[in-house]
Design a protein around this motif. Structure first.
Motif, PDB file in Angstrom:
ATOM      1  N   ILE A 127      -2.166   0.603  -3.484  1.00 41.88           N
ATOM      2  CA  ILE A 127      -1.203   0.713  -2.369  1.00 41.88           C
ATOM      3  C   ILE A 127      -0.863   2.089  -2.131  1.00 41.88           C
ATOM      4  O   ILE A 127      -0.947   2.345  -0.838  1.00 41.88           O
ATOM      5  CB  ILE A 127       0.048  -0.312  -2.595  1.00 41.88           C
ATOM      6  CG1 ILE A 127      -0.308  -1.731  -2.945  1.00 41.88           C
ATOM      7  CG2 ILE A 127       0.863  -0.101  -1.577  1.00 41.88           C
ATOM      8  CD1 ILE A 127       0.551  -2.563  -3.110  1.00 41.88           C
ATOM      9  N   SER A 135      -1.882   3.701   1.537  1.00 41.80           N
ATOM     10  CA  SER A 135      -0.733   3.964   2.414  1.00 41.80           C
ATOM     11  C   SER A 135      -0.651   5.592   2.740  1.00 41.80           C
ATOM     12  O   SER A 135      -0.686   5.819   3.905  1.00 41.80           O
ATOM     13  CB  SER A 135       0.513   3.534   1.800  1.00 41.80           C
ATOM     14  OG  SER A 135       0.806   4.084   0.770  1.00 41.80           O
ATOM     15  N   SER A 158      -1.411   6.335   6.855  1.00 39.51           N
ATOM     16  CA  SER A 158      -0.023   6.609   7.408  1.00 39.51           C
ATOM     17  C   SER A 158      -0.317   7.869   8.311  1.00 39.51           C
ATOM     18  O   SER A 158       0.608   8.012   9.250  1.00 39.51           O
ATOM     19  CB  SER A 158       0.831   6.914   6.340  1.00 39.51           C
ATOM     20  OG  SER A 158       1.067   5.847   5.632  1.00 39.51           O
ATOM     21  N   VAL A 210       2.050  -0.450   6.159  1.00 41.16           N
ATOM     22  CA  VAL A 210       2.247  -0.429   4.704  1.00 41.16           C
ATOM     23  C   VAL A 210       2.591  -1.884   4.381  1.00 41.16           C
ATOM     24  O   VAL A 210       2.189  -2.314   3.324  1.00 41.16           O
ATOM     25  CB  VAL A 210       3.339   0.774   4.217  1.00 41.16           C
ATOM     26  CG1 VAL A 210       3.028   1.905   4.384  1.00 41.16           C
ATOM     27  CG2 VAL A 210       4.748   0.305   4.664  1.00 41.16           C
ATOM     28  N   ILE A 224      -0.823  -3.611   4.221  1.00 43.43           N
ATOM     29  CA  ILE A 224      -1.616  -3.034   2.874  1.00 43.43           C
ATOM     30  C   ILE A 224      -0.916  -3.880   1.861  1.00 43.43           C
ATOM     31  O   ILE A 224      -1.839  -4.228   0.836  1.00 43.43           O
ATOM     32  CB  ILE A 224      -1.514  -1.558   2.995  1.00 43.43           C
ATOM     33  CG1 ILE A 224      -2.294  -0.973   3.912  1.00 43.43           C
ATOM     34  CG2 ILE A 224      -2.017  -0.995   1.300  1.00 43.43           C
ATOM     35  CD1 ILE A 224      -2.152   0.429   4.155  1.00 43.43           C
ATOM     36  N   ILE A 243       5.025   2.596  -2.161  1.00 42.43           N
ATOM     37  CA  ILE A 243       5.554   3.175  -1.149  1.00 42.43           C
ATOM     38  C   ILE A 243       6.699   4.100  -0.956  1.00 42.43           C
ATOM     39  O   ILE A 243       6.852   5.076  -0.043  1.00 42.43           O
ATOM     40  CB  ILE A 243       5.714   2.121   0.044  1.00 42.43           C
ATOM     41  CG1 ILE A 243       4.427   0.894   0.194  1.00 42.43           C
ATOM     42  CG2 ILE A 243       6.360   2.249   1.253  1.00 42.43           C
ATOM     43  CD1 ILE A 243       3.378   1.650   0.697  1.00 42.43           C
ATOM     44  N   TRP A 271       6.130   7.577   0.897  1.00 41.97           N
ATOM     45  CA  TRP A 271       7.174   7.639   2.023  1.00 41.97           C
ATOM     46  C   TRP A 271       7.889   9.300   1.693  1.00 41.97           C
ATOM     47  O   TRP A 271       8.090   9.989   2.878  1.00 41.97           O
ATOM     48  CB  TRP A 271       7.981   6.584   2.543  1.00 41.97           C
ATOM     49  CG  TRP A 271       7.224   5.886   3.502  1.00 41.97           C
ATOM     50  CD1 TRP A 271       6.029   5.523   3.485  1.00 41.97           C
ATOM     51  CD2 TRP A 271       8.098   4.824   4.227  1.00 41.97           C
ATOM     52  NE1 TRP A 271       5.650   4.688   4.510  1.00 41.97           N
ATOM     53  CE2 TRP A 271       6.810   4.092   4.812  1.00 41.97           C
ATOM     54  CE3 TRP A 271       9.147   4.698   4.636  1.00 41.97           C
ATOM     55  CZ2 TRP A 271       6.958   3.349   5.946  1.00 41.97           C
ATOM     56  CZ3 TRP A 271       9.556   3.771   5.588  1.00 41.97           C
ATOM     57  CH2 TRP A 271       8.673   2.922   6.171  1.00 41.97           C
ATOM     58  N   ALA A 292       7.775  -2.789   1.866  1.00 43.52           N
ATOM     59  CA  ALA A 292       6.489  -3.161   0.967  1.00 43.52           C
ATOM     60  C   ALA A 292       6.601  -3.959  -0.048  1.00 43.52           C
ATOM     61  O   ALA A 292       5.682  -4.877  -0.296  1.00 43.52           O
ATOM     62  CB  ALA A 292       6.041  -1.634   0.533  1.00 43.52           C
TER      63      ALA A 292
END
Length: 119
Positions: free
Chosen positions: A6, A10, A14, A22, A25, A48, A52, A96
């Protein structure tokens, strides 16, 4: 394993796809890989959250956090950009995590019960 899949996917997509990718995914990764719902949620949340925060720092560090500080003044964060960064990570992590939880629960609901006899 789920965490790294993940996280890497991501971070890569992204840059070219919208933010909600996300969720897709995390859903698909949890549907095919995850063993338990708690593992799926926390792996997706952490992946995530980290992704992020990293992506937000890539945007914020080159301009010395000027925009992040100005946006933080709009909220009751006392003008601290770091709080805005953490809230961003938490929101992404929740999106997520819930998506991964949905994926693993869908997989469990489609599985046949153990004692079922085919007629």
């Amino acid at each position: 394993m789920l965490f790294f899949i993940i996280l890497i996917l991501s971070l890569v997509v992204s840059y070219v796809l919208p933010w909600w990718i996300v969720a897709i995914i995390a859903f698909l990764a949890a549907f095919f890989i995850a063993k338990s719902s708690a593992h799926a949620f926390w792996s997706a949340f952490a992946a995530i959250f980290i992704a992020w925060v990293i992506l937000a720092l890539f945007k914020s560090v080159p301009n010395n956090h000027i925009l992040a500080t100005r946006v933080a003044h709009l909220f009751p964060f006392g003008g601290q950009w770091i709080w805005l960064l953490l809230i961003t990570g938490i929101v992404g992590g929740l999106v997520a995590g819930m998506s991964a939880l949905s994926g693993v629960l869908l997989k469990q609901s489609l599985r046949k019960p153990e004692g079922e006899i085919n007629a």
